[in-house]
Enzyme design. Structure first.
Site, PDB file in Angstrom:
ATOM      1  N   ARG A  77       0.660  -1.590   0.048  1.00  0.00           N
ATOM      2  CA  ARG A  77      -0.141   0.381   0.019  1.00  0.00           C
ATOM      3  C   ARG A  77       1.380   1.024   0.019  1.00  0.00           C
ATOM      4  O   ARG A  77      -0.015   2.589  -0.167  1.00  0.00           O
ATOM      5  CB  ARG A  77      -0.714   0.180   0.968  1.00  0.00           C
ATOM      6  N   GLU A  78       2.072   1.502   0.071  1.00  0.00           N
ATOM      7  CA  GLU A  78       2.958   2.142  -0.008  1.00  0.00           C
ATOM      8  C   GLU A  78       2.890   3.704  -0.891  1.00  0.00           C
ATOM      9  O   GLU A  78       2.789   4.414  -0.498  1.00  0.00           O
ATOM     10  CB  GLU A  78       4.779   1.948   0.248  1.00  0.00           C
TER      11      GLU A  78
END
Length: 271
Positions: free
Chosen positions: A159-160
């Site tokens: 998800r970064e």
């Protein structure tokens, strides 16, 4: 109004009680070490203190350990970074993510990465037993291991990038090595879920089993790996790890050199 100075902890030392307070537990039995993420009430969310504990565990393993199994309590392997790190206040005693933009942020991140890099040591074989959600830092911790045994309910997600960040916990190279740069870009760029079936198909998972069989399957795989002579397994792992960076001719030369070392060791030549 001034902001109070924040004190950065030097981190857990060699005391297992300190490690467990951060959310990780170590058990060593003969040649096998089991590392357990043990904050199921927080879905095993990760913090810098946890990373320091993991790094300390890597440094403290007895020389007799050949196999490390990484597992987690609860429904999720790890929901990723503790969300308090995203707030201006951060976690008490820790710098927030925003504060890493000041000072020597790269050096601090390098310290975090130590928790994710020792799993690839050539003298160890590491197996992650992954269930439920493995998000961000959780995904990267699973990628840190040599092998992954996954429950049927596993869901990976990086998800970064969707948060304006990059995966920085040593997870990008193993991901690319496993699935290729195009697939890795698509997974990281979209932040989508990768299910157990897809993980099996694209090479993220070595084995997918029902959740009730996860620990037993990881233990069985570990036992099969321990059956091989230690030095032969060390040489083989080093050969395979170095292969992507070598030409065919260089890899063949590395194979020859490794085999001669093994033959000399087995025959006692040079003693």
């Amino acid at each position: 109004m001034s902001t109070p100075a924040r004190t950065t902890h030097s981190g857990p030392g060699a005391d297992p009680a300190d490690w467990e307070r951060t959310g990780v537990r170590l058990h060593v039995a003969d040649a096998t070490a089991t590392v357990t993420l043990c904050r199921p009430e927080r879905r095993n969310a990760q913090s810098p203190a946890l990373w320091r504990a993991l790094a300390a565990i890597g440094r403290s393993l007895p020389g007799s350990v050949r196999l490390v199994i990484l597992r987690a309590e609860g429904l999720s392997f790890s929901a990723g970074l503790d969300r308090a790190m995203f707030s201006p206040e951060g976690i008490p005693g820790e710098r927030s993510l925003l504060e890493l933009a000041t000072g020597d942020g790269e050096a601090e991140i390098a310290g975090f990465q130590e928790a994710f890099t020792w799993w690839r040591r050539p003298d160890l074989i590491t197996v992650a037993a992954v269930q439920g959600h493995a998000v961000g830092a959780g995904f990267q911790l699973a990628l840190a291991c040599d092998l992954r045994v996954c429950a049927e309910d596993v869901q990976f997600s990086m998800r970064e990038t969707s948060l304006g960040l990059v995966p920085d916990l040593a997870g990008t190279k193993p991901l690319v090595d496993l699935v290729g740069p195009a697939r890795a870009l698509e997974i990281c760029g979209t932040g989508r879920w990768v299910t157990a079936a897809e993980a099996d198909r694209i090479g993220l998972a070595n084995l997918v089993v029902p959740g009730t069989e996860l620990d037993a399957a990881a233990a069985d795989l570990g036992a099969a790996l321990l059956a091989a002579p230690r030095d032969a397994l060390i040489e083989t792992k080093a050969l395979l790890q170095g292969a992507p960076g070598r030409s065919h001719e260089q890899q063949q030369a590395a194979e020859r050199a490794a085999q001669v070392r093994r033959l000399r060791d087995l025959s006692g030549v040079g003693e």
